[in-house]
Design an enzyme around this catalytic site. Structure first.
Site, mmCIF file in Angstrom:
data_model
loop_
_atom_site.group_PDB
_atom_site.id
_atom_site.type_symbol
_atom_site.label_atom_id
_atom_site.label_comp_id
_atom_site.label_asym_id
_atom_site.label_seq_id
_atom_site.Cartn_x
_atom_site.Cartn_y
_atom_site.Cartn_z
ATOM 1 N N GLY A 116 55.205 -73.468 -44.578
ATOM 2 C CA GLY A 116 54.691 -73.228 -45.930
ATOM 3 C C GLY A 116 55.802 -73.375 -46.965
ATOM 4 O O GLY A 116 56.958 -73.079 -46.683
ATOM 5 N N ARG A 150 53.625 -81.872 -30.435
ATOM 6 C CA ARG A 150 52.168 -81.664 -30.402
ATOM 7 C C ARG A 150 51.631 -82.186 -31.733
ATOM 8 O O ARG A 150 51.197 -81.432 -32.589
ATOM 9 C CB ARG A 150 51.901 -80.148 -30.255
ATOM 10 N N ASP A 159 59.796 -69.303 -38.989
ATOM 11 C CA ASP A 159 59.877 -69.133 -37.532
ATOM 12 C C ASP A 159 59.294 -70.328 -36.767
ATOM 13 O O ASP A 159 59.843 -70.743 -35.745
ATOM 14 C CB ASP A 159 59.223 -67.817 -37.088
ATOM 15 N N THR A 177 61.128 -68.086 -46.163
ATOM 16 C CA THR A 177 59.755 -67.589 -46.182
ATOM 17 C C THR A 177 59.636 -66.500 -47.239
ATOM 18 O O THR A 177 60.554 -65.693 -47.404
ATOM 19 C CB THR A 177 59.292 -67.007 -44.826
ATOM 20 N N ASP A 182 57.745 -64.170 -46.820
ATOM 21 C CA ASP A 182 57.395 -62.958 -46.069
ATOM 22 C C ASP A 182 58.606 -62.080 -45.738
ATOM 23 O O ASP A 182 58.446 -60.908 -45.406
ATOM 24 C CB ASP A 182 56.693 -63.336 -44.760
ATOM 25 N N ASP A 234 60.324 -62.054 -43.115
ATOM 26 C CA ASP A 234 60.094 -61.456 -41.787
ATOM 27 C C ASP A 234 60.945 -62.098 -40.686
ATOM 28 O O ASP A 234 60.603 -62.018 -39.514
ATOM 29 C CB ASP A 234 58.595 -61.549 -41.427
ATOM 30 N N ARG A 271 51.941 -61.966 -43.928
ATOM 31 C CA ARG A 271 51.519 -62.010 -42.508
ATOM 32 C C ARG A 271 51.583 -60.613 -41.908
ATOM 33 O O ARG A 271 51.118 -59.684 -42.527
ATOM 34 C CB ARG A 271 52.389 -62.988 -41.718
HETATM 35 O O1 F6P Z 1 54.242 -67.381 -44.338
HETATM 36 C C1 F6P Z 1 53.981 -67.565 -45.687
HETATM 37 C C2 F6P Z 1 52.513 -67.347 -45.982
HETATM 38 O O2 F6P Z 1 52.326 -67.521 -47.375
HETATM 39 C C3 F6P Z 1 51.954 -66.016 -45.528
HETATM 40 O O3 F6P Z 1 52.338 -64.946 -46.359
HETATM 41 C C4 F6P Z 1 50.476 -66.324 -45.517
HETATM 42 O O4 F6P Z 1 49.798 -65.487 -44.620
HETATM 43 C C5 F6P Z 1 50.431 -67.757 -45.040
HETATM 44 O O5 F6P Z 1 51.715 -68.296 -45.302
HETATM 45 C C6 F6P Z 1 49.385 -68.601 -45.679
HETATM 46 O O6 F6P Z 1 49.396 -69.850 -45.073
HETATM 47 P P1 F6P Z 1 48.636 -71.112 -45.654
HETATM 48 O O7 F6P Z 1 49.423 -71.609 -46.835
HETATM 49 O O8 F6P Z 1 48.617 -72.070 -44.534
HETATM 50 O O9 F6P Z 1 47.264 -70.642 -46.061
#
Ligand code: F6P
Length: 361
Positions: free
Chosen positions: A12, A79, A115, A137, A139, A141, A183
């Site tokens: 992301g 993959r 990750d 990120t 997050d 995390d 997340r």
């Molecule tokens: O890991 C970053 C994040 O924005 C999370 O906080 C969220 O759950 C997820 O990615 C959303 O992913 P996507 O952009 O694929 O909807």
């Protein structure tokens, strides 16, 4: 021929990726290297989609959100999704990815990602890929780095949203619930909740119950504050301990997309307290916009370190922030898994000392 390195951003997007691309490229160019930017994450290696990054290509990037190279959280060369007769099937495309590297004479790549990207990059090393990773990120995390860039900006955005929600909460005597990303980690909720003056913060790491949440909100009403602000991390399970899932994306490293716990919490609060409640889901607003000065500086420091390592041929490491210093940790020493909020984290205890409820007591 000048020596060459590659750079890509995967997973992301988040504020500060462009600042890493800019800093790493500037540092590598000054060492006499050419820099190839691969487009769309690892997909760029498989598809041979790239741009040569010179000073002009990276001009004006410091403050820009997103990533000019594009990103993709579905493209893993081992993959790789290909469409055959309208059906998506997964193919091992490591050979194609490694051929791109060899044909272009690239010594190795700087991979900016979370990750998922780190896992792919480590696995690709077995096929001969040389890489330095840069953790990113919103997050926050990831282990082994004190903070990821993008997080500070996301917290700022969530805090601004809470400031705005306060207005309606106070004017209408309502409960306003804000669902934030993160997340399975509660860092964004915790930090923005404290910074934005939330009354209740619900995070995945602390089991909660509606009685405790309702008690807090009703106590406030009794004490002359007929409104409350609640922040809920998207990964907070419901009172039965079940995750609230919005959808699944099978091609993704982490297929589950969370979402919906905010509405569930809002409905329960309204039912229990009788106070009109509204729910806002902040969503991808948290990932957008210009990085904060902190994120720009961190991204710049990490980008330069990644380029230093790459141009010296010190591959197989993740650059990171530790106690204010920029360091690098070998792939095989990286702590796997998610960095969660410890329930006894100083900020949790400080928040509780200020009367913020985590719905647990
Ligand atoms: O890991 C970053 C994040 O924005 C999370 O906080 C969220 O759950 C997820 O990615 C959303 O992913 P996507 O952009 O694929 O909807």
């Amino acid at each position: 021929m000048r020596r060459r390195i590659g750079i890509l951003s995967a997973g992301g997007d988040c504020p500060g990726i462009n600042a890493v691309i800019r800093a790493a490229t500037k540092a590598a160019l000054r060492k006499g290297f050419e820099v190839y930017g691969f487009l769309g994450g690892y997909g760029g290696l498989v598809e041979k989609a790239y741009r040569v990054l010179d000073e002009a290509a990276i001009s004006g990037l410091l403050h820009r959100g997103g990533t000019v190279l594009g990103s993709n959280n579905r493209y893993n060369p081992m993959r790789y999704p290909v469409t055959i007769d309208g059906q998506t099937v997964f193919k091992d495309c490591t050979k194609e990815a490694m051929e791109t590297i060899e044909e272009l004479g690239i010594e190795g790549i700087i991979a900016i990602g979370g990750d998922g990207t780190l896992a792919v990059t480590k696995d690709m090393a077995a096929y001969g890929l040389k890489a330095v990773t840069v953790p990113k990120t919103i997050d926050n995390d990831l282990h082994d780095t004190d903070q990821t860039f993008g997080f500070d900006t996301a917290v700022q955005t969530a805090t601004e949203a809470l400031d705005k929600l306060h207005t309606t909460a106070e004017s209408h005597h309502r409960v306003m619930v804000l669902e934030v990303m993160g997340r399975s980690a509660g860092w964004i909720a915790l930090m923005s909740g404290v910074a934005g003056g939330a009354d209740v913060i619900l995070i995945p790491e602390i089991p909660w119950n509606i009685d405790a949440v309702a008690r807090k909100i009703l106590d406030r009403k009794k004490n002359g504050k007929p409104f409350s602000i609640v922040v809920v991390a998207e990964g907070t399970p419901d009172p039965e301990g079940k995750l609230v899932i919005r959808k699944r994306i099978e091609e993704s490293h982490e297929p589950i997309r969370l979402g919906g716990i905010g509405q569930l919490v809002g409905d329960l609060i309204e039912e229990r307290t009788g106070i009109e409640t509204r729910v806002t889901v902040l969503g991808h607003i948290q990932r957008g916009g210009s990085p904060t000065p902190f994120d720009r500086v961190l991204a710049t420091r990490l980008g330069v370190e990644a380029a230093e390592r790459a141009t010296r041929g010190e591959w197989g490491v993740m650059v990171c922030l530790r106690k204010g210093e920029i360091e690098a940790i070998p792939f095989d020493q990286i702590t796997p898994g998610t960095k969660h909020v410890p329930p006894d984290h100083h900020l949790v205890l400080a928040a509780k000392a200020c009367g913020i409820s985590f719905g647990d007591e």
